[in-house]
Design an enzyme around this catalytic site. Sequence first.
Site, PDB file in Angstrom:
ATOM      1  N   LYS A  88      29.139  61.705  75.027  1.00  4.59           N
ATOM      2  CA  LYS A  88      28.125  60.991  75.821  1.00  4.59           C
ATOM      3  C   LYS A  88      27.316  61.985  76.639  1.00  4.59           C
ATOM      4  CE  LYS A  88      27.776  57.045  79.028  1.00  4.59           C
ATOM      5  NZ  LYS A  88      28.526  56.027  79.788  1.00  4.59           N
ATOM      6  N   SER A 163      27.270  51.255  78.784  1.00  4.62           N
ATOM      7  CA  SER A 163      26.274  52.289  78.612  1.00  4.62           C
ATOM      8  C   SER A 163      26.644  53.325  77.553  1.00  4.62           C
ATOM      9  CB  SER A 163      26.032  53.015  79.951  1.00  4.62           C
ATOM     10  OG  SER A 163      27.227  53.627  80.382  1.00  4.62           O
ATOM     11  N   SER A 187      31.681  50.290  80.645  1.00  7.18           N
ATOM     12  CA  SER A 187      30.849  51.019  79.688  1.00  7.18           C
ATOM     13  C   SER A 187      31.573  51.704  78.540  1.00  7.18           C
ATOM     14  CB  SER A 187      29.995  52.060  80.415  1.00  7.18           C
ATOM     15  OG  SER A 187      28.882  51.430  80.982  1.00  7.18           O
TER      16      SER A 187
HETATM   17  N1  GLN Z   1      26.976  47.597  82.780  1.00  7.22           N
HETATM   18  C1  GLN Z   1      27.502  48.017  84.060  1.00  7.22           C
HETATM   19  C2  GLN Z   1      26.381  48.568  84.892  1.00  7.22           C
HETATM   20  O1  GLN Z   1      25.287  48.477  84.477  1.00  7.22           O
HETATM   21  C3  GLN Z   1      28.588  49.032  83.858  1.00  7.22           C
HETATM   22  C4  GLN Z   1      28.058  50.368  83.505  1.00  7.22           C
HETATM   23  C5  GLN Z   1      29.124  51.410  83.343  1.00  7.22           C
HETATM   24  O2  GLN Z   1      30.310  51.118  83.211  1.00  7.22           O
HETATM   25  N2  GLN Z   1      28.703  52.638  83.404  1.00  7.22           N
HETATM   26  O3  GLN Z   1      26.560  49.071  85.952  1.00  7.22           O
END
Ligand code: GLN
Length: 513
Positions: A88, A163, A187
């Site tokens: 990532k 994400s 995420s």
């Molecule tokens: N979808 C969640 C957010 O937008 C979690 C994102 C994540 O775990 N990085 O914050």
Amino acid sequence: MAADGAGMASELTRLTAAEIAAAVAAGDVSAVEVAQAHLDRIVAVEPDVRAFLHVAGIGALAAAEDVDRKRAAGEPLGPLAGVPLALKDVMTTTDMPTTCGSKILEGWRPPYDATVTRRLRDAGVVILGKTNMDEFAMGSSTENSAYGPSHNPWDLTRIPGGSSGGSSAAVAAYEAPLGVGTDTGGSIRQPAAVCGIVGMKPTYGGSSRYGLVAFASSLDTPGPLARTVLDAALLHEVMSGHDPRDSTSVDAPIPPVVAAARHAGVSGLRVGVVTEFSGGGSQSGVRARFTEAVELLESLGAKVVEVSCPHFSYALPAYYLIAPSECSSNLARFDAMRYGLRAGDDGTRSADEVMSLTREAGFGAEVKRRIMLGTYALSSGYYDAYYGKAQQVRTLITRDFDAAFEQVDVLVSPTTPTTAFPIGERADDPMAMYLADLFTIPSDLAGNAAISVPCGLAPEDGLPVGLQIMAPALADDRCYRVAAAVEAALQERWGGPLLAQARELGEQAGDGR
Ligand code: GLN
């Protein structure tokens, strides 16, 4: 294996990480051949999947050559030597850009490797490149990436989750057997669920944040993505463990995750179904597959009970105060002086003006929304009412977990309320987007371990459904033990992995071109 070279190469991309590591160690295949097969696969499917922001072909082949050289010299090989991986783009890498899916970091070259990056290299893992993500990990679909969305290999018109959607799509599309993601609110688990793969959020502090570009420091947790539970455990063991460079790193041995993945068995295990997350509100096919998975656990000898966690309903609002508050503070470092983009610096403007023009041009809409929300929640006069209150709710959620884990060994729920949704469907509706993480956020707030493992396809759309297994902090091995039992039983039923028994992914994603 197919006689022609191309067929053989494509078969190499179908192997698991465990199989590749064993074949490389035995000299049945070279690490270079494995890396080349995956790079070829990337060339074939990337026009459709768009999982990568940066492919490091030369670096990957050099890392693979190094593994082959060590093997030839009889030097000891790392546990995942020669296994390709998709990283990532939130993890720093000295030899590749790190953009976090943001324009503000365009052109930045980190001066150091993240601890996770370093541990992967030390284990002989071949890093193929950096994967797409929602900007600074804020989102559930990769649509918040400044570089455009990645596509779900099961249906290219749909999101791969986020994400860590790029890493998940890469693993599901056979571009890499392993991926690294980060989980702040879901995420890792949410994209794993909607891509039909395994994703694990380790206990907070179990894997190092050093060199992980910060979103919400009290929540951010790196973890593995893979097509099998064992592969996830092998990567978990390589990438985690105590790091003196991370002040919140847990100084404790890594839980025995690989042993747990190998010795699955749930006989006598107490499994709690979270009342608040098992009823209405989810897509019917998700509920159906979840119910079947629970029945399966029962048939394997688990003792299933319902457990109420009353404060889980407040997890989403608490998260959307805590995470933006931390993000508003963390992202203050992007000041146009130290990293990447600098806009409007024509010699006539003050540093303040340049900073503000740079942040205006460099951050996307969702990141700006979070910074404003967090700044507001932390401002004097509102701090107690918003940030302080959210922290109190966080404690209540942790207590719900503590009470639940007095009655049961693990808690289960669907990983996500729905399967992968169409690209664009929620892009202009932040609230609808936030709901994708409804079931994953509590484990982040409490800092405990949770995994998502495929549990079938929703009948209405033929898309993957994930089962979430949550365990207490430092009991990560329990997640693997249960996930491996579910995986083994379902593979027997399906006659193979979910990905292979589903529609031939290759046809969707460029195979045979
Ligand atoms: N979808 C969640 C957010 O937008 C979690 C994102 C994540 O775990 N990085 O914050």
